[in-house]
Write a protein that holds these residues in place. Structure first.
Motif, short mmCIF file in Angstrom:
data_model
loop_
_atom_site.label_atom_id
_atom_site.label_comp_id
_atom_site.label_asym_id
_atom_site.label_seq_id
_atom_site.Cartn_x
_atom_site.Cartn_y
_atom_site.Cartn_z
N CYS A 48 1.39 -1.08 0.50
CA CYS A 48 -0.29 -0.32 -0.01
C CYS A 48 0.44 1.42 -0.21
O CYS A 48 0.44 2.15 -0.05
CB CYS A 48 -1.01 -0.42 1.33
SG CYS A 48 -2.01 -1.31 1.28
N CYS A 65 -6.39 1.43 1.27
CA CYS A 65 -6.01 0.08 0.43
C CYS A 65 -5.41 -0.36 1.83
O CYS A 65 -6.35 -2.19 0.98
CB CYS A 65 -4.61 1.19 -0.31
SG CYS A 65 -3.20 -0.20 -0.89
N CYS A 101 -10.74 0.89 -3.22
CA CYS A 101 -9.70 1.17 -3.36
C CYS A 101 -9.44 1.59 -4.33
O CYS A 101 -10.10 2.12 -5.27
CB CYS A 101 -9.98 -1.04 -4.06
SG CYS A 101 -9.71 -1.41 -2.95
#
Length: 102
Positions: A48, A65, A101
């Motif tokens: 991430c 994320c 996301c």
């Protein structure tokens, strides 16, 4: 003679069973790349950080994320796009229907 036929049938059945187990534990994504379902979990923090490094709202990006990575065990390559590599990540939405996301 009957015993050898039984042994042959047993061995063929065992071979087929093992083949089915191997096929079930591997997932093939849209790019034709296989991923073993029993492999170790990915490092979501590292993935991430890489994904969100160019984001203008890094804390929000990292939080979203991280949630997506924990659920999907996948983060697409690059800093944006490439979501076809990880369909679970790409299809997750918020309660409002927006993409969750980054």
């Amino acid at each position: 003679m009957a015993m050898s036929k039984f042994l042959l049938a047993f061995l063929v059945t065992v071979f087929l069973f093992i083949s089915m187990i191997q096929a079930h534990k591997t997932v093939i994504n849209d790019n034709g790349i296989g991923r073993d379902l029993l492999e170790t979990k990915i490092d979501c923090g590292k993935e991430c950080s890489r994904r969100c490094q160019l984001s203008s709202r890094q804390k929000m990006c990292l939080r979203a994320c991280g949630t997506c990575c924990a659920r999907c065990q996948c983060v697409p390559p690059g800093t944006s796009g490439n979501e076809d590599v990880c369909p679970c990540y790409a299809n997750m939405t918020t309660h409002g229907g927006r993409k969750k996301c980054p």
